[in-house]
Design an enzyme around this catalytic site. Structure first.
Site, PDB file in Angstrom:
ATOM      1  N   GLU A  12      76.088  -3.815  33.709  1.00 26.41           N
ATOM      2  CA  GLU A  12      77.490  -4.052  33.658  1.00 26.41           C
ATOM      3  C   GLU A  12      78.059  -4.402  34.897  1.00 26.41           C
ATOM      4  OE1 GLU A  12      78.812  -4.229  30.623  1.00 26.41           O
ATOM      5  OE2 GLU A  12      77.834  -2.808  29.205  1.00 26.41           O
TER       6      GLU A  12
ATOM      7  N   GLY B  49      75.303 -12.649  29.070  1.00 32.92           N
ATOM      8  CA  GLY B  49      75.545 -13.051  27.883  1.00 32.92           C
ATOM      9  C   GLY B  49      76.678 -12.175  27.014  1.00 32.92           C
TER      10      GLY B  49
HETATM   11 MG    MG Z   1      74.818  -3.657  27.743  1.00 31.41          MG
END
Ligand code: MG
Ligand code: ADP
Ligand code: ZN
Length: 195
Positions: free
Chosen positions: A89, A15
């Site tokens: 990440e 997201g």
């Molecule tokens: Mg994050």
């Protein structure tokens, strides 16, 4: 404990920025630890926003992590006995991360990755789309639009920089919904700066 079936699968949490990806990753990894599973957590050395060797959420939750530069380096650090592998990440990794995750899942490990599904222009941010395709479970998290309060799926860059990777948080990005998102904003800001 033994299962009636073989373990090992991939979970993707994706997201925009501020949508709670790191919080959700940390929550799942903490629960795995409570279940006494052997957990290893990784992050990319490109992400130097906070403490280098920690995953940090915008709500200040943290988890100790091993910092690696490439998918190959990550694969090397995973121990045989590890049952759960977490990666935050994941969009900062090279394309080989897809194969690495597949291999780890095939070995029976639960692989949980979190990352941006779209870049600052709203374009799919590989390798996340590829990971979503091969994953067993995909969770889309939404933030709150900084403009109108609607569920936000886009990361709006608010500084005049046009590289695909600009590491930053509230100073460089805000969450926006599809309707408030302005994909051309950064180039307009750059032009304004030059003119
Ligand atoms: Mg994050
Ligand atoms: P991500 O990893 O997706 O960037 P984090 O897990 O680090 O997200 O942070 C989520 C937290 O960020 C929320 O629980 C909330 O406290 C905070 N936050 C700040 N701005 C926003 C926003 N616009 N929408 C939702 N949460 C926000
Ligand atoms: Zn909006």
């Amino acid at each position: 404990m033994s299962y009636p079936f073989r373990t090992g699968f991939i979970e993707v949490i994706c997201g925009p920025m501020f949508s709670g990806k790191s919080e959700e990753l940390i929550r799942r990894l903490r629960r795995a630890r409570i279940a006494r599973q052997r957990v290893q957590v990784f992050k990319s050395s490109l992400d130097d926003r906070y403490d280098l060797d920690q995953i940090v959420s915008h709500s200040d939750q943290t988890l100790q992590a091993v910092v690696v530069k490439t998918a190959a380096a990550l694969a090397e650090r995973v121990e045989d006995r590890t049952e759960v592998v977490g990666i935050d990440e994941v969009q900062f990794f090279d394309a080989a991360i897809v194969d690495t995750c597949e291999r780890l899942a095939n070995l029976g490990k639960r692989v949980i990755v979190a990352g941006l599904d779209l870049d600052y222009r709203g374009v799919p941010f590989e390798p996340v789309p590829q990971l979503m395709a091969v994953a067993e479970y995909v969770t889309k998290t939404l933030a709150v639009c900084a403009r109108c309060g609607a569920p936000a799926s886009r990361s709006q860059r608010i500084v005049p920089r046009e590289e695909r990777i600009v590491v930053g948080a509230g100073d460089a990005y805000e969450a926006r919904c599809r309707h408030c998102f302005e994909p051309e904003l950064t180039s307009q800001l750059t032009l304004k700066l030059q003119g």
